[in-house]
Design an enzyme around this catalytic site. Sequence first.
Site, PDB file in Angstrom:
ATOM      1  N   CYS A   2       0.813  -1.216   0.000  1.00  0.00           N
ATOM      2  CA  CYS A   2       0.000   0.000   0.000  1.00  0.00           C
ATOM      3  C   CYS A   2       0.848   1.268   0.000  1.00  0.00           C
ATOM      4  O   CYS A   2       1.974   1.268   0.486  1.00  0.00           O
ATOM      5  CB  CYS A   2      -0.878   0.035   1.240  1.00  0.00           C
ATOM      6  N   ARG A  27       5.661  -0.151  -5.894  1.00  0.00           N
ATOM      7  CA  ARG A  27       5.497  -0.959  -4.689  1.00  0.00           C
ATOM      8  C   ARG A  27       4.540  -2.132  -4.910  1.00  0.00           C
ATOM      9  O   ARG A  27       4.459  -3.022  -4.080  1.00  0.00           O
ATOM     10  CB  ARG A  27       4.931  -0.090  -3.557  1.00  0.00           C
ATOM     11  N   TRP A  76      -2.813  -2.755  -1.638  1.00  0.00           N
ATOM     12  CA  TRP A  76      -2.380  -4.136  -1.880  1.00  0.00           C
ATOM     13  C   TRP A  76      -3.203  -4.975  -0.907  1.00  0.00           C
ATOM     14  O   TRP A  76      -3.051  -4.864   0.307  1.00  0.00           O
ATOM     15  CB  TRP A  76      -0.886  -4.247  -1.609  1.00  0.00           C
ATOM     16  N   ASN A 102      -2.213   2.364   5.750  1.00  0.00           N
ATOM     17  CA  ASN A 102      -1.249   1.292   5.447  1.00  0.00           C
ATOM     18  C   ASN A 102      -1.035   0.494   6.717  1.00  0.00           C
ATOM     19  O   ASN A 102      -1.019   1.069   7.803  1.00  0.00           O
ATOM     20  CB  ASN A 102       0.110   1.870   5.052  1.00  0.00           C
ATOM     21  N   GLY A 103      -0.808  -0.797   6.585  1.00  0.00           N
ATOM     22  CA  GLY A 103      -0.553  -1.622   7.767  1.00  0.00           C
ATOM     23  C   GLY A 103      -1.722  -2.551   8.037  1.00  0.00           C
ATOM     24  O   GLY A 103      -2.569  -2.774   7.155  1.00  0.00           O
ATOM     25  N   GLU A 467      24.273 -13.849  -0.502  1.00  0.00           N
ATOM     26  CA  GLU A 467      23.559 -12.750  -1.158  1.00  0.00           C
ATOM     27  C   GLU A 467      23.126 -13.150  -2.571  1.00  0.00           C
ATOM     28  O   GLU A 467      22.009 -12.855  -2.999  1.00  0.00           O
ATOM     29  CB  GLU A 467      24.456 -11.503  -1.165  1.00  0.00           C
ATOM     30  N   LYS A 471      19.273 -13.330  -4.031  1.00  0.00           N
ATOM     31  CA  LYS A 471      18.807 -12.594  -5.221  1.00  0.00           C
ATOM     32  C   LYS A 471      18.087 -13.538  -6.178  1.00  0.00           C
ATOM     33  O   LYS A 471      17.032 -13.216  -6.693  1.00  0.00           O
ATOM     34  CB  LYS A 471      19.965 -11.926  -5.965  1.00  0.00           C
ATOM     35  N   GLU A 474      14.665 -14.534  -4.689  1.00  0.00           N
ATOM     36  CA  GLU A 474      13.707 -13.437  -4.580  1.00  0.00           C
ATOM     37  C   GLU A 474      13.017 -13.107  -5.886  1.00  0.00           C
ATOM     38  O   GLU A 474      11.827 -12.833  -5.908  1.00  0.00           O
ATOM     39  CB  GLU A 474      14.425 -12.147  -4.141  1.00  0.00           C
ATOM     40  N   HIS A 490      30.002 -32.333   3.500  1.00  0.00           N
ATOM     41  CA  HIS A 490      29.367 -32.847   4.712  1.00  0.00           C
ATOM     42  C   HIS A 490      27.853 -33.025   4.545  1.00  0.00           C
ATOM     43  O   HIS A 490      27.141 -33.151   5.537  1.00  0.00           O
ATOM     44  CB  HIS A 490      29.666 -31.924   5.899  1.00  0.00           C
ATOM     45  N   LYS A 587       9.310  -3.780   0.004  1.00  0.00           N
ATOM     46  CA  LYS A 587      10.609  -3.089   0.066  1.00  0.00           C
ATOM     47  C   LYS A 587      11.010  -2.832   1.511  1.00  0.00           C
ATOM     48  O   LYS A 587      12.164  -2.955   1.867  1.00  0.00           O
ATOM     49  CB  LYS A 587      10.544  -1.773  -0.718  1.00  0.00           C
TER      50      LYS A 587
HETATM   51  C1  AGP Z   1      16.770  -7.763  -0.210  1.00  0.00           C
HETATM   52  O1  AGP Z   1      16.824  -8.002  -1.564  1.00  0.00           O
HETATM   53  C2  AGP Z   1      15.511  -8.001   0.427  1.00  0.00           C
HETATM   54  N1  AGP Z   1      14.386  -7.570  -0.267  1.00  0.00           N
HETATM   55  C3  AGP Z   1      15.445  -8.017   1.932  1.00  0.00           C
HETATM   56  O2  AGP Z   1      16.142  -9.156   2.324  1.00  0.00           O
HETATM   57  C4  AGP Z   1      15.995  -6.802   2.702  1.00  0.00           C
HETATM   58  O3  AGP Z   1      17.374  -6.728   2.549  1.00  0.00           O
HETATM   59  C5  AGP Z   1      15.601  -6.932   4.183  1.00  0.00           C
HETATM   60  O4  AGP Z   1      14.215  -6.965   4.304  1.00  0.00           O
HETATM   61  C6  AGP Z   1      16.179  -5.825   5.023  1.00  0.00           C
HETATM   62  O5  AGP Z   1      15.709  -4.572   4.634  1.00  0.00           O
HETATM   63  P1  AGP Z   1      16.385  -3.260   5.152  1.00  0.00           P
HETATM   64  O6  AGP Z   1      17.777  -3.236   4.656  1.00  0.00           O
HETATM   65  O7  AGP Z   1      15.547  -2.151   4.600  1.00  0.00           O
HETATM   66  O8  AGP Z   1      16.348  -3.298   6.652  1.00  0.00           O
END
Ligand code: AGP
Length: 592
Positions: A2, A27, A76, A102-103, A467, A471, A474, A490, A587
């Site tokens: 939202c 978003r 959303w 929102n929330g 990382e 990616k 995600e 292992h 996000k």
């Molecule tokens: C990263 O690609 C993610 N979408 C997610 O893991 C993100 O890094 C995490 O939620 C932490 O967010 P922040 O850095 O805004 O605290």
Amino acid sequence: MCGIVGYIGKTNALHVIIPSLQRLEYRGYDSAGIAVIKDGEIRLAKKKGKISELISFVSRIDFPTFSRVGIGHTRWATHGPPSDNNAHPHLECSGKIAVVHNGIIENFSELRKKLEKNHKFTSETDTEVIAHLIEDALKEVGSFEKAFEFAVKQLEGTFAVVSIFSGEPDRILCARYKAPLVIGLWDENGNLVSSDIPSLLIFTKKIIPLSDGEIAIVKENSVEIKKDGFRVERQPIEVPWDAQQAEKSGFKHFMLKEIYEQPHVVVDTTAEFLSRWDELNLGEFQKIIITGCGTSYHAGLLGKLWIEHIAKIPVEVDYASELRYKDYIQKNSLFIAISQSGETADTLEAVRRAKEEGLKVVSLVNVLGSTLSRESDFVLHTNAGPEIGVAATKTFLSQITVLYLLAVFLSGQSRKSKMLYDIQKVPEKIEEVLALSDFIYEISEDVSKLKNALYLGRWISYPVVMEGALKLKEISYIHAEPYPAGEMKHGPIALVSPSTLSVFVAPRDRVFKKTISNLHEVSARHGKVILITTKNTDVKDVWKKIEIPDVEEFLSPFLTVPVLQLLAYHTATILGHDVDQPRNLAKSVTVE
Ligand code: AGP
């Protein structure tokens, strides 16, 4: 997710709210709506679907072409499916009060049950209870502000709430609890409200963030913030971003643009850190505790490695969502919280836990004015500019730039100049990596056909593969499991087969040979191997090899991570996924 926008001032509210809402589209949302006050009445338009459908709907109905105050929302769906009725804003029974939210209101069903006796509900949302609560309170107390405050006090959960009342058209009321909300000051043109800074940038860079438990009374020429009935004084801050930075600028996706911005980000973040180097007074401590979530946590793992190797200070890194439950936190520690958004609920709770123990909190934050930046003792701004793509890319590189420089700073004088020289060479090497994009695309065509991947690396490349695997998961939704390469034998080696991809990250460094031995264990079992390594290394038996420029061993993550970002990006786009708005992800994660 939202998004909220509000405007009060001299300009046409419609022409402020719609463009701001469009800047929240990234978003993800399923319906949109707007309410304005015109001639003492609330006028409402809402539509399931995209903002373009709302615009076309507004042009077809008798909607005021000019008004000075209004609120808008992109929804959303959480409570009730996407529909015109469930779209925000919501009105109470008399149609004089409009609310966007929102929330999640956790106690909405109890509230609704009580309210249903005297009120007619027109949606399935949790939000609508807020409008009816204000309606009831208004009858009792007579003032919109008091009624709003009373209604908000009854809410449990997380919320940013914004409301207008046709009987008092000179104000927008706002409340925030664990969901971001900022006020934008647009000089003599009036004031704005938004859940997200990038949506304000086309109008203003001057913002006032709200904190949990606060209420704001936003008028054309003034902003008043209150907490528990008392006035709160807060100076506006100037956001160091401009509107252009929040546009795609010809790139197909924000994520791709942000990957390509990384050479600059390293330069800008280094400049920002060095400009504050002299003010950095971290006091006395014996140990460092780093926390964060997701990508920020992975940056923390690299920070640990650098600080321990370069500065010889012990570092513990914990997931924020776990650290909160620790009974024992060593008192004489420096606490470092890492967050792009500065609004991640888990990270904020971990910081509060550290503060209970009296620790000094330093935060690495990208969004200035965010809750984390305001709750920290010292802020190291990661200075990556607005990151719109849900998958963090450039902010990871900015975080690791700060952590590397912090390690150098903490190390004392002896190696500083050499290490600062080394990082200044990094941006041009990242450019060389980005030039591999077409080649990585070709590899991604094959990767997109696979269902499982192991991501393997040792030492400095272990956080890198964590990382990289995140990616891929995600945005491409392909299962990817990161493992320290030495641990593979292992257990995970049982997964090796021609249909399981193994992505090895092995730059030329102190563990190169050992990682390559692990790689051979996979290729000997007919595993499909992608190797990311330094140019001119002699490794055979790999399916695909991606070569990065030679780099000082501590700095290889600056080059290997962009390769993995591109691999994930191309794989996801080949599969037809929306990389900027991956399914189920937000996000900033403001729930615990
Ligand atoms: C990263 O690609 C993610 N979408 C997610 O893991 C993100 O890094 C995490 O939620 C932490 O967010 P922040 O850095 O805004 O605290």
